[in-house]
Design a protein around this motif. Structure first.
Motif, mmCIF file in Angstrom:
data_model
loop_
_atom_site.group_PDB
_atom_site.id
_atom_site.type_symbol
_atom_site.label_atom_id
_atom_site.label_comp_id
_atom_site.label_asym_id
_atom_site.label_seq_id
_atom_site.Cartn_x
_atom_site.Cartn_y
_atom_site.Cartn_z
ATOM 1 N N ARG A 5 56.607 16.840 -30.411
ATOM 2 C CA ARG A 5 55.584 17.087 -31.441
ATOM 3 C C ARG A 5 54.241 16.642 -30.882
ATOM 4 N NH1 ARG A 5 54.120 12.247 -33.451
ATOM 5 N NH2 ARG A 5 55.636 10.528 -33.627
ATOM 6 N N PRO A 6 53.132 17.050 -31.516
ATOM 7 C CA PRO A 6 51.817 16.621 -31.020
ATOM 8 C C PRO A 6 51.664 15.104 -31.094
ATOM 9 C CG PRO A 6 51.611 18.431 -32.589
ATOM 10 C CD PRO A 6 53.027 17.957 -32.673
ATOM 11 N N VAL A 7 50.975 14.549 -30.111
ATOM 12 C CA VAL A 7 50.723 13.109 -30.071
ATOM 13 C C VAL A 7 49.240 12.888 -29.805
ATOM 14 C CG1 VAL A 7 51.113 10.978 -28.766
ATOM 15 C CG2 VAL A 7 53.051 12.454 -29.330
ATOM 16 N N ASN A 8 48.618 12.059 -30.623
ATOM 17 C CA ASN A 8 47.202 11.729 -30.456
ATOM 18 C C ASN A 8 47.062 10.472 -29.599
ATOM 19 O OD1 ASN A 8 46.348 13.829 -32.205
ATOM 20 N ND2 ASN A 8 46.736 12.531 -33.973
ATOM 21 N N ILE A 9 46.278 10.586 -28.544
ATOM 22 C CA ILE A 9 45.979 9.423 -27.700
ATOM 23 C C ILE A 9 44.473 9.410 -27.480
ATOM 24 C CG2 ILE A 9 46.362 8.275 -25.499
ATOM 25 C CD1 ILE A 9 49.034 9.654 -25.338
ATOM 26 N N GLY A 10 43.793 8.470 -28.093
ATOM 27 C CA GLY A 10 42.343 8.422 -28.011
ATOM 28 C C GLY A 10 41.730 9.679 -28.591
ATOM 29 N N ASP A 11 40.903 10.336 -27.808
ATOM 30 C CA ASP A 11 40.239 11.564 -28.250
ATOM 31 C C ASP A 11 41.051 12.816 -27.940
ATOM 32 O OD1 ASP A 11 38.061 10.048 -29.093
ATOM 33 O OD2 ASP A 11 37.079 10.177 -27.130
ATOM 34 N N HIS A 12 42.218 12.654 -27.393
ATOM 35 C CA HIS A 12 43.005 13.803 -26.939
ATOM 36 C C HIS A 12 44.237 14.012 -27.817
ATOM 37 C CE1 HIS A 12 40.557 13.843 -23.307
ATOM 38 N NE2 HIS A 12 40.819 12.565 -23.142
ATOM 39 N N VAL A 13 44.578 15.281 -27.994
ATOM 40 C CA VAL A 13 45.804 15.660 -28.677
ATOM 41 C C VAL A 13 46.708 16.332 -27.652
ATOM 42 C CG1 VAL A 13 46.856 17.003 -30.521
ATOM 43 C CG2 VAL A 13 44.600 15.965 -30.875
ATOM 44 N N LEU A 14 47.853 15.729 -27.376
ATOM 45 C CA LEU A 14 48.796 16.294 -26.416
ATOM 46 C C LEU A 14 49.772 17.185 -27.176
ATOM 47 C CD1 LEU A 14 49.571 13.134 -24.229
ATOM 48 C CD2 LEU A 14 47.687 14.777 -24.030
ATOM 49 N N PRO A 15 49.874 18.462 -26.818
ATOM 50 C CA PRO A 15 50.721 19.384 -27.580
ATOM 51 C C PRO A 15 52.201 19.234 -27.237
ATOM 52 C CG PRO A 15 49.678 20.539 -25.755
ATOM 53 C CD PRO A 15 49.117 19.147 -25.753
ATOM 54 N N PRO A 16 53.087 19.731 -28.106
ATOM 55 C CA PRO A 16 54.521 19.734 -27.787
ATOM 56 C C PRO A 16 54.766 20.473 -26.464
ATOM 57 C CG PRO A 16 54.153 20.377 -30.070
ATOM 58 C CD PRO A 16 52.804 20.335 -29.424
ATOM 59 N N GLY A 17 55.759 20.004 -25.733
ATOM 60 C CA GLY A 17 56.069 20.609 -24.445
ATOM 61 C C GLY A 17 55.352 19.958 -23.276
ATOM 62 N N THR A 18 54.422 19.049 -23.552
ATOM 63 C CA THR A 18 53.703 18.354 -22.478
ATOM 64 C C THR A 18 54.616 17.319 -21.834
ATOM 65 O OG1 THR A 18 51.589 18.602 -23.637
ATOM 66 C CG2 THR A 18 51.700 16.930 -21.905
ATOM 67 N N LEU A 19 54.612 17.280 -20.517
ATOM 68 C CA LEU A 19 55.317 16.241 -19.772
ATOM 69 C C LEU A 19 54.403 15.027 -19.700
ATOM 70 C CD1 LEU A 19 57.745 15.383 -17.994
ATOM 71 C CD2 LEU A 19 56.528 16.367 -16.045
ATOM 72 N N VAL A 20 54.862 13.904 -20.239
ATOM 73 C CA VAL A 20 53.994 12.719 -20.329
ATOM 74 C C VAL A 20 54.781 11.490 -19.892
ATOM 75 C CG1 VAL A 20 54.586 12.345 -22.754
ATOM 76 C CG2 VAL A 20 52.440 11.425 -21.865
ATOM 77 N N GLY A 21 54.068 10.538 -19.311
ATOM 78 C CA GLY A 21 54.745 9.324 -18.871
ATOM 79 C C GLY A 21 53.784 8.156 -18.773
ATOM 80 N N MET A 22 54.369 6.951 -18.854
ATOM 81 C CA MET A 22 53.615 5.722 -18.644
ATOM 82 C C MET A 22 54.310 4.903 -17.573
ATOM 83 S SD MET A 22 52.435 4.699 -22.529
ATOM 84 C CE MET A 22 51.386 3.377 -21.923
ATOM 85 N N GLN A 23 53.578 3.951 -17.013
ATOM 86 C CA GLN A 23 54.100 3.129 -15.929
ATOM 87 C C GLN A 23 53.884 1.657 -16.256
ATOM 88 O OE1 GLN A 23 53.204 6.958 -15.134
ATOM 89 N NE2 GLN A 23 51.502 5.539 -15.212
ATOM 90 N N ASN A 24 54.955 0.864 -16.240
ATOM 91 C CA ASN A 24 54.799 -0.572 -16.460
ATOM 92 C C ASN A 24 53.818 -1.175 -15.466
ATOM 93 O OD1 ASN A 24 56.597 -0.896 -18.635
ATOM 94 N ND2 ASN A 24 58.351 -0.990 -17.274
ATOM 95 N N TYR A 25 53.873 -0.709 -14.245
ATOM 96 C CA TYR A 25 52.990 -1.249 -13.205
ATOM 97 C C TYR A 25 51.523 -1.068 -13.591
ATOM 98 C CZ TYR A 25 50.881 -2.009 -8.606
ATOM 99 O OH TYR A 25 50.115 -2.476 -7.563
#
Length: 524
Positions: free
Chosen positions: A395-415
Motif C-alpha cells: 500500500r502507499p507509504v508516506n515518508i517525509g515529503d514523498h509518497v511511495l506507491p504500492p509495488g515499490t521495492l524499499v529497504g532500510m539498513q541498521n548500519y
C-alpha cells in the motif's frame, strides 16, 4: 550463343546479386532491430528519469536507469557503507534503482516493516532456501510464515530460555576457559582469536538447545565441521542466487573455490541430517516437555500445512536455525569484546557492576544498567544484520515529503539509521554511556531505543532474540567477571573493519586478544 547457353552464363551473376540482396536485407533488419532496442532503452531511461512515480525522489542518475547500480558495492562487500554515503549526499529517502528506494529515517522503520504495509520479496528470500524448501526465514506467504512461527514459538519463549539456562552457562564457562587457554595462568604466551572461539560458542549453544548435543572444552568434530561448512557455503549460495539455473549437483563439479563451496553446502546438510537422526533415536523419546528446539517440529503439526513437517522440511528449518543462531550472536560478541578491549576503564566499570550481584544467573545480570548499555551500543554500532532487508510495498507509504506507491521495492539498513548523527552524538564512536539516564538524556534515550532495531520489528522480527540476548548476557558477564582483555599489538584496524556480506563480519576474521585471568579467579 543460344538462349539456353546465355541463361547458363548469366546464372552465377544472378545468384551473386540475389545473395547480396539477401545480405543487405539481413543487415537492414539487424540495424533496424538495434535501432529499436536503443530507442526502447532511451525511452525507458527517459521515462524512469522524468515520468516514473519515483521520479521526484533524489538519487544518482545512473540508479534511476539501472537496477544494477549497487552491484559493484555488493560485490565489494560494502553495500551498507555505500548507502550511508548516498544518504549523506541525498537525504533520508534515496532512489537506488529504477523501482528501489533506500530509507534512513528511523521513524519510518515501523511502518515499512509492518505486516500490513509490505511483503517479503521473491528474488531475495527465495535465494536463501537451503534444501529447496521454505524455512521460517524465507517464507513469503504471510499465513504460511505465521503457521511455521506458531510451530516454533515455544522453543524461543522466555520460559524456554530459562529452562535451557544451565546449558548456556555451561557453554559460556567453556568459552572463558578457551579464551584463557588454561584458566589458571595470569597471562598468556600467545594471543587468542576471539572470532573463531565466539563462533564455536554460539554454535554449541544452538546444538545443545536444539539437539541436546554437548561438547567439552576441546571442540568436537561435528561442531567444528559444521561451523566450517556453514562459513564456506556463502560463495555457493551467492553463486546459486546469481545463476538460478545452476543446480547443486552441477555446482559441486565446478573447479576451484566455487565447487568446494558447493561441496561444503552438501556437508552442512549431511551433518544436520545426522544430528536430527541421532536426536530422533536417542533424545526425542525422553523429551516429554518439548524442551529442545527440534522436538516441537517433530511431534506437532504445522497449523498452516495441517500436518507434520517432512524429513527434508525439518532439515531445511534446522539448517536455517543453526546458521542464523550461530553467526549472528557470535558476530555481536566478537565486536563487543573488540570494543571493550580497547578501554580498560570501561572494562573495570562493567566488572564493578557485575560484583554488585551475588552471581551471574540470567535473572541477576539482565537488568544491570551498564551491561545493558554495553550491549545496546554494540547492537547500534555493529548490527549483526547490517544490510538491507528488502520489502515490496502493499500500500502507499508516506515518508517525509514523498509518497511511495504500492509495488515499490524499499529497504532500510541498521548500519545506516543506527548512525544517524542527529540522534546519536559522535555516531561512529563506541559510547555505552549514551544509554545511561544518569546523563540526563531520558528523552533522547527514548528516541534511541525506538531507532535501535537489531532484531527487526513486527511479525517478521527475529524469532530467536530471547535466546540471543540470554547468550550475550551470560557470556559477557562470565568473561568480564573472570578475565581482563586487551587488543594484541599485532592487531590492525583492517582486521576488524566491517564487511557487508549481508550480516556483519570483520575483514580479518579476528580480533586478536591478550587475555589475563583475574587474580581472584585463578582457580576457575
Amino acid at each position: 550463343m543460344s538462349p539456353l547457353a546465355s541463361r547458363i552464363v548469366e546464372m552465377p551473376s544472378r545468384l551473386i546479386s540475389n545473395h547480396e540482396f539477401q545480405e543487405g536485407k539481413f543487415q537492414y533488419l539487424a540495424g533496424a532491430l538495434m535501432a529499436l532496442m536503443v530507442a526502447s532503452y532511451i525511452f525507458q531511461a527517459l521515462y524512469n528519469i522524468f515520468l516514473h512515480p519515483l521520479a521526484r525522489i533524489p538519487g544518482p542518475w545512473v540508479a534511476k536507469v539501472s537496477a544494477n547500480y549497487l552491484v559493484p558495492a555488493s560485490a565489494g562487500l560494502h553495500r551498507a557503507q555505500s548507502l550511508r554515503e548516498l544518504h549523506n549526499q541525498y537525504g533520508p529517502v534515496v532512489r537506488v534503482g529504477p523501482n528501489e528506494i533506500s530509507v534512513s529515517d528511523w521513524r519510518a522503520y515501523r511502518e515499512i516493516y509492518s505486516h500490513k504495509a509490505s511483503s517479503k520479496t521473491d528474488f531475495f528470500y527465495r535465494d536463501t532456501s537451503l534444501t529447496g524448501h521454505d524455512n521460517i526465514f524465507t517464507m513469503l506467504n504471510k499465513d504460511a510464515h505465521s503457521g511455521r512461527r506458531k510451530l516454533q514459538n515455544q522453543s524461543y519463549s522466555q520460559q524456554a530460555v530459562f529452562d535451557n539456562e544451565a546449558l548456556i552457562v555451561d557453554k559460556a564457562k567453556i568459552l572463558v576457559r578457551r579464551l584463557s587457554q588454561t584458566g589458571k595462568e595470569p597471562i598468556l604466551e600467545k594471543p587468542v582469536n576471539a572470532f573463531a572461539l565466539n563462533g564455536l560458542f554460539s554454535l554449541e549453544v544452538i546444538l545443545a538447545c536444539a539437539f541436546n548435543r554437548h561438547h567439552g572444552d576441546v571442540p568436537s568434530h561435528d561442531a567444528a565441521t559444521l561451523l566450517e561448512a556453514m562459513d564456506s557455503t556463502a560463495v555457493a549460495i551467492r553463486t546459486a542466487a546469481a545463476l538460478p539455473f545452476l543446480s547443486r549437483a552441477v555446482g559441486r563439479m565446478l573447479p576451484g573455490p566455487i565447487g568446494r563451496s558447493f561441496k561444503q553446502w552438501d556437508l552442512w546438510q549431511d551433518v544436520t541430517q545426522n544430528l536430527l537422526k541421532e536426536f530422533q533415536q536417542h533424545e526425542l523419546p525422553l523429551d516429554k516437555t518439548q524442551k529442545f528446539m527440534a522436538t516441537p517440529m517433530l511431534v506437532n503439526e504445522d497449523p498452516y500445512l495441517g500436518r507434520r513437517l517432512t524429513q527434508l522440511e525439518l532439515v531445511e528449518e534446522l539448517m536455517g536455525i543453526t546458521f542464523a543462531g550461530s553467526g549472528t550472536t557470535s558476530s555481536t560478541l566478537t565486536y563487543l569484546l573488540y570494543a571493550m578491549s580497547k578501554d580498560m576503564g570501561r572494562q573495570e566499570r562493567l566488572r564493578q557492576e557485575l560484583r554488585t550481584v551475588a552471581g551471574t544467573s540470567l535473572n541477576e545480570v539482565k537488568n544491570l544498567p551498564y551491561l545493558n548499555a554495553v550491549l545496546k551500543e554494540t547492537f547500534r554500532l555493529y548490527p549483526t544484520i547490517m544490510s538491507t532487508l528488502p520489502r515490496i510495498l502493499d500500500r502507499p507509504v508516506n515518508i517525509g515529503d514523498h509518497v511511495l506507491p504500492p509495488g515499490t521495492l524499499v529497504g532500510m539498513q541498521n548500519y545506516v539509521h543506527h548512525r544517524d548523527a542527529e540522534l546519536f552524538h559522535r555516531p561512529d564512536e563506541f559510547l555505552p554511556e549514551r544509554w545511561l539516564e544518569e546523563n540526563g538524556n531520558a528523552l533522547r534515550i527514548r528516541d534511541m531505543e525506538s531507532a535501535l532495531t537489531p532484531f527487526s520489528l513486527g511479525p517478521r522480527n527475529c524469532i530467536g532474540q530471547n535466546l540471543a540476548k540470554a547468550e550475550l548476557y551470560l557470556a559477557v558477564s562470565n568473561i568480564f567477571g573472570k578475565l581482563r582483555l586487551q587488543l594484541n599489538a599485532d592487531m590492525t584496524e583492517w582486521d576488524v573493519e566491517v564487511e557487508d556480506p549481508f550480516n556483519i563480519a570483520p575483514k580479518g576474521r579476528r580480533p586478536l586478544l591478550d587475555v589475563w585471568v583475574l587474580e581472584e579467579e585463578r582457580s576457575y
